[in-house]
Design a protein around this motif. Structure first.
Motif, PDB file in Angstrom:
ATOM      1  N   GLU A   1     -16.403  22.241  15.776  1.00 45.94           N
ATOM      2  CA  GLU A   1     -16.722  21.558  17.278  1.00 45.94           C
ATOM      3  C   GLU A   1     -17.345  20.073  16.762  1.00 45.94           C
ATOM      4  O   GLU A   1     -17.322  19.288  17.439  1.00 45.94           O
ATOM      5  CB  GLU A   1     -17.789  22.232  18.241  1.00 45.94           C
ATOM      6  CG  GLU A   1     -18.104  21.682  19.357  1.00 45.94           C
ATOM      7  CD  GLU A   1     -17.185  21.333  20.383  1.00 45.94           C
ATOM      8  OE1 GLU A   1     -16.897  20.359  20.979  1.00 45.94           O
ATOM      9  OE2 GLU A   1     -16.002  21.897  20.219  1.00 45.94           O
TER      10      GLU A   1
ATOM     11  N   ILE B   1     -14.837  17.884  15.863  1.00 43.81           N
ATOM     12  CA  ILE B   1     -14.016  17.510  17.407  1.00 43.81           C
ATOM     13  C   ILE B   1     -15.018  16.500  18.045  1.00 43.81           C
ATOM     14  O   ILE B   1     -14.338  15.121  18.349  1.00 43.81           O
ATOM     15  CB  ILE B   1     -13.990  18.292  18.293  1.00 43.81           C
ATOM     16  CG1 ILE B   1     -12.786  19.441  17.729  1.00 43.81           C
ATOM     17  CG2 ILE B   1     -13.486  17.994  19.619  1.00 43.81           C
ATOM     18  CD1 ILE B   1     -12.720  20.738  18.354  1.00 43.81           C
ATOM     19  N   ARG B   2     -16.299  16.405  18.181  1.00 40.30           N
ATOM     20  CA  ARG B   2     -17.192  15.435  18.512  1.00 40.30           C
ATOM     21  C   ARG B   2     -17.198  14.047  17.663  1.00 40.30           C
ATOM     22  O   ARG B   2     -17.309  13.182  18.482  1.00 40.30           O
ATOM     23  CB  ARG B   2     -18.708  16.120  18.740  1.00 40.30           C
ATOM     24  CG  ARG B   2     -19.070  16.900  19.489  1.00 40.30           C
ATOM     25  CD  ARG B   2     -20.634  17.084  19.872  1.00 40.30           C
ATOM     26  NE  ARG B   2     -21.146  17.588  18.894  1.00 40.30           N
ATOM     27  CZ  ARG B   2     -21.230  19.112  18.615  1.00 40.30           C
ATOM     28  NH1 ARG B   2     -20.783  19.921  19.131  1.00 40.30           N
ATOM     29  NH2 ARG B   2     -21.969  19.455  17.268  1.00 40.30           N
TER      30      ARG B   2
ATOM     31  N   TRP C   1     -14.576  13.013  16.045  1.00 42.20           N
ATOM     32  CA  TRP C   1     -13.543  12.281  16.470  1.00 42.20           C
ATOM     33  C   TRP C   1     -13.466  11.650  18.049  1.00 42.20           C
ATOM     34  O   TRP C   1     -12.903  10.498  18.224  1.00 42.20           O
ATOM     35  CB  TRP C   1     -12.140  13.290  16.431  1.00 42.20           C
ATOM     36  CG  TRP C   1     -11.475  13.579  15.138  1.00 42.20           C
ATOM     37  CD1 TRP C   1     -11.447  14.532  14.451  1.00 42.20           C
ATOM     38  CD2 TRP C   1     -11.074  12.224  14.396  1.00 42.20           C
ATOM     39  NE1 TRP C   1     -11.011  14.215  13.224  1.00 42.20           N
ATOM     40  CE2 TRP C   1     -10.335  12.925  13.128  1.00 42.20           C
ATOM     41  CE3 TRP C   1     -10.781  10.924  14.691  1.00 42.20           C
ATOM     42  CZ2 TRP C   1      -9.869  11.983  12.190  1.00 42.20           C
ATOM     43  CZ3 TRP C   1      -9.917  10.233  13.665  1.00 42.20           C
ATOM     44  CH2 TRP C   1      -9.601  10.830  12.627  1.00 42.20           C
ATOM     45  N   ARG C   2     -14.357  12.322  18.924  1.00 51.58           N
ATOM     46  CA  ARG C   2     -14.336  11.728  20.258  1.00 51.58           C
ATOM     47  C   ARG C   2     -15.175  10.438  20.083  1.00 51.58           C
ATOM     48  O   ARG C   2     -14.807   9.633  20.679  1.00 51.58           O
ATOM     49  CB  ARG C   2     -14.944  12.719  21.031  1.00 51.58           C
ATOM     50  CG  ARG C   2     -14.326  13.931  21.689  1.00 51.58           C
ATOM     51  CD  ARG C   2     -14.980  14.631  22.524  1.00 51.58           C
ATOM     52  NE  ARG C   2     -13.913  15.685  23.008  1.00 51.58           N
ATOM     53  CZ  ARG C   2     -14.283  16.810  23.226  1.00 51.58           C
ATOM     54  NH1 ARG C   2     -15.552  17.170  22.875  1.00 51.58           N
ATOM     55  NH2 ARG C   2     -13.506  17.829  23.452  1.00 51.58           N
ATOM     56  N   GLY C   3     -15.999  10.310  18.979  1.00 50.55           N
ATOM     57  CA  GLY C   3     -16.715   9.053  18.869  1.00 50.55           C
ATOM     58  C   GLY C   3     -15.650   7.930  18.094  1.00 50.55           C
ATOM     59  O   GLY C   3     -16.150   6.700  18.535  1.00 50.55           O
TER      60      GLY C   3
ATOM     61  N   THR D   1     -12.407   7.909  18.649  1.00 51.40           N
ATOM     62  CA  THR D   1     -11.333   7.566  19.791  1.00 51.40           C
ATOM     63  C   THR D   1     -11.785   7.109  21.292  1.00 51.40           C
ATOM     64  O   THR D   1     -11.116   6.626  22.069  1.00 51.40           O
ATOM     65  CB  THR D   1     -10.463   8.929  20.211  1.00 51.40           C
ATOM     66  OG1 THR D   1     -11.535   9.988  20.828  1.00 51.40           O
ATOM     67  CG2 THR D   1      -9.969   9.523  19.080  1.00 51.40           C
TER      68      THR D   1
ATOM     69  N   ARG E   1     -13.467   8.408  23.422  1.00 52.36           N
ATOM     70  CA  ARG E   1     -13.607   9.470  24.515  1.00 52.36           C
ATOM     71  C   ARG E   1     -14.903  10.328  24.468  1.00 52.36           C
ATOM     72  O   ARG E   1     -15.615  10.693  23.519  1.00 52.36           O
ATOM     73  CB  ARG E   1     -12.161  10.792  24.104  1.00 52.36           C
ATOM     74  CG  ARG E   1     -11.045  10.208  24.147  1.00 52.36           C
ATOM     75  CD  ARG E   1     -10.175  11.312  24.400  1.00 52.36           C
ATOM     76  NE  ARG E   1     -10.246  12.110  25.633  1.00 52.36           N
ATOM     77  CZ  ARG E   1      -9.857  13.341  25.694  1.00 52.36           C
ATOM     78  NH1 ARG E   1      -8.707  13.676  24.952  1.00 52.36           N
ATOM     79  NH2 ARG E   1      -9.739  13.776  26.813  1.00 52.36           N
ATOM     80  N   ARG E   2     -15.196  10.712  25.884  1.00 46.38           N
ATOM     81  CA  ARG E   2     -16.669  11.346  26.061  1.00 46.38           C
ATOM     82  C   ARG E   2     -16.421  12.885  25.539  1.00 46.38           C
ATOM     83  O   ARG E   2     -15.367  13.435  26.077  1.00 46.38           O
ATOM     84  CB  ARG E   2     -17.047  10.804  27.394  1.00 46.38           C
ATOM     85  CG  ARG E   2     -17.410   9.777  27.433  1.00 46.38           C
ATOM     86  CD  ARG E   2     -18.125   9.293  28.739  1.00 46.38           C
ATOM     87  NE  ARG E   2     -18.368   8.000  28.804  1.00 46.38           N
ATOM     88  CZ  ARG E   2     -19.436   7.239  29.430  1.00 46.38           C
ATOM     89  NH1 ARG E   2     -19.859   8.212  30.457  1.00 46.38           N
ATOM     90  NH2 ARG E   2     -19.659   6.231  29.495  1.00 46.38           N
ATOM     91  N   PRO E   3     -17.616  13.498  25.099  1.00 45.85           N
ATOM     92  CA  PRO E   3     -17.608  14.819  24.890  1.00 45.85           C
ATOM     93  C   PRO E   3     -17.327  15.679  26.278  1.00 45.85           C
ATOM     94  O   PRO E   3     -17.077  15.376  27.215  1.00 45.85           O
ATOM     95  CB  PRO E   3     -18.994  15.150  24.535  1.00 45.85           C
ATOM     96  CG  PRO E   3     -19.558  13.946  24.305  1.00 45.85           C
ATOM     97  CD  PRO E   3     -18.759  12.709  24.803  1.00 45.85           C
TER      98      PRO E   3
END
Length: 93
Positions: free
Chosen positions: A79, A82-83, A85-87, A89, A91-93
């Motif tokens: 997890e 993934i967080r 990678w959201r930073g 890309t 994208r918000r969590p």
């Protein structure tokens, strides 16, 4: 008969993905993740600097602990990764 010249800066549609130009950046492993394979803000900065390219293929990303191929390469099996990678890309969590 009219012909159209295609240039690098002409927008294109890639199977439904609208690209602003025809400049593609291939995958390059940068080894800028943490020792726990979590993507970092430095990675986000790297991709942001290159965001005007039409398509960026990200670097080698391990999908399991056993699949790691490089030291400090990013992962995608926990997890916190993934967080991270959201930073990268945006994208918000």
């Amino acid at each position: 008969m009219e012909t159209t010249m295609t240039t690098l800066f002409t927008p294109m549609n890639l199977s439904g993905l609208a690209l602003p130009n025809r400049i593609w950046m291939s995958a390059m492993t940068r080894a800028r993740a943490t020792p726990d394979n979590i993507p970092t803000p430095l990675m986000a900065e790297y991709y942001a600097q290159r965001a005007s390219g039409g398509l960026i293929v990200t670097e080698c990303t391990a999908v399991s602990e056993q699949g790691k191929g490089v030291i400090n390469g990013p992962g995608l099996w926990r997890e916190e990764q993934i967080r991270g990678w959201r930073g990268v890309t945006g994208r918000r969590p």
